[in-house]
Design an enzyme around this catalytic site. Sequence first.
Site, PDB file in Angstrom:
ATOM      1  CB  SER A 199      -0.945  -0.037   1.202  1.00 36.90           C
ATOM      2  OG  SER A 199      -1.927   0.969   1.052  1.00 36.90           O
ATOM      3  CG  ASN A 200      -0.561   4.573  -1.236  1.00 38.74           C
ATOM      4  OD1 ASN A 200      -1.245   5.282  -0.514  1.00 38.74           O
ATOM      5  ND2 ASN A 200      -1.063   3.920  -2.284  1.00 38.74           N
ATOM      6  CE1 TYR A 201       4.670   5.582   5.226  1.00 39.70           C
ATOM      7  CE2 TYR A 201       5.766   6.250   3.204  1.00 39.70           C
ATOM      8  CZ  TYR A 201       5.795   5.624   4.437  1.00 39.70           C
ATOM      9  OH  TYR A 201       6.934   5.038   4.879  1.00 39.70           O
ATOM     10  CB  SER A 202      -3.053   7.677   0.473  1.00 43.21           C
ATOM     11  OG  SER A 202      -4.309   8.298   0.517  1.00 43.21           O
ATOM     12  CB  ALA A 224      -2.754   7.104  -3.076  1.00 40.41           C
TER      13      ALA A 224
END
Length: 432
Positions: free
Chosen positions: A217-220, A283
């Site tokens: 995943s990502n930091y969103s 994101a």
Amino acid sequence: MPLDLTPVPHELRGLRIALLVAGGIAAYKLVDLASALTQAGSQVRVAMTPSATRFVGAPSFRGVTGNPVLTGLWAPGGAPEPHVFLGDWAQLVLLAPATANVIGRIANGQSDDIVTATVLASRSPVVVAPAMNDAMWSKQAVRDNIATLRERGMTVVEPESGHLASGHVGAGRLAASAQLLEAMASAVRSRYDLAGRRVVVTAGGTREPIDPVRFISNYSSGKMGFAIASAAAERGARVVLVTTASHPAHNGVDVRPVETADEMLAELRAQLEGADLLVMAAAVADFRPAKVSGSKIRREETSHLTLDLEPIPDLLATVGREKGGAGVFRVGFAAEGSDLDAKALEKMKKKGLQAIVANDISRKDVGFGSDHNEGVILFADGTRQEIERMTKRAMADRILDLVGPRLDLRGDVPPQGGGPGEASSRRTPLNR
Ligand code: CTP
């Protein structure tokens, strides 16, 4: 004109309306109005003073609206503070028939029954439709109270002249339904610039599974998408929020939880038909594991793990080429480290968007995870607007201030590479 011939203005369709009924003979007319509104797609919840229930039974309103009717501040089985619930929920309040007594109590800020308490607890426009005997209507005390309500921003729909229940002929009869509906629509127009619009928002970083317990995943954080969804709902839009994140949202937002980019695409396809605006704040991952392990990958079974990643299609460009999404005003976000404008412009063109909001991800005080943001919004029509550092909620309103007036003017910019379904699915303001 009989009510069934009175068209319900489009601004009221889909709107959450609190109908507050006081104790006057005209109360019976509100059953028809509640029915017409419900049939036109409004959501109507009714609250009645104790004396209103002596003119019309609560089951009549329940029957035509399909919603429970509040008749007291301590309604059994209801929310602990029903007036606060109703005041929060409503996007518009109609008080009718407003008796001299209820008008006087509202003018004095009283809140000793469900009707007056809901007016005080409301956050939305209030339309007051008085109905009473002509002598009562002509008294200075009533005129002063009406003037107070107007000064405080309420809309008052003057009663008509005609035959009154008392046998007299004079001013005091509840205004005709057409007039009530027009006053309600007008109150909505001035407060809710997105009334009648369907808005789809995405939020959060997608999660692409590696095995049943791990994902990429990502930091969103999803905060920007939630802020846009809540702002759009407060401005009267019907809002669907397709999200991987979970935060408090305005209670009018229809939240659709998803996890992966594939699930987000499927939900978007289901929601975009008939939508006016898509704001893609999520994101979305660009790559995902080509193979997802059906069981947990064990440390002892592998000394070295290499993930083979495959590209994920661009969701914005994909829906922009499809029938459901092509006619929708599409706003993307661009997270960039440098050359903000140039890269955002390129993305807007490539994805066939009408607008793009670009922000600088190298900044620590705004963007990912923060409650604040800052950036620039670019439109396909060449407009460029800087958005200085502000809360994400304020930025959401700034974006909607700029996008709202353009919804009917969108210039069509097909995503690069073209695709099926574009030309045939253009919508104009007339067939919107
Ligand atoms: N987006 C999308 N589908 C993807 C990736 C991104 O719809 N698979 C959308 C995002 O929701 C956002 C916009 O495209 O509104 C731009 O996302 P961004 O990550 O900045 O751009 P990318 O196209 O992924 O390009 P890059 O990562 O190379 O900057």
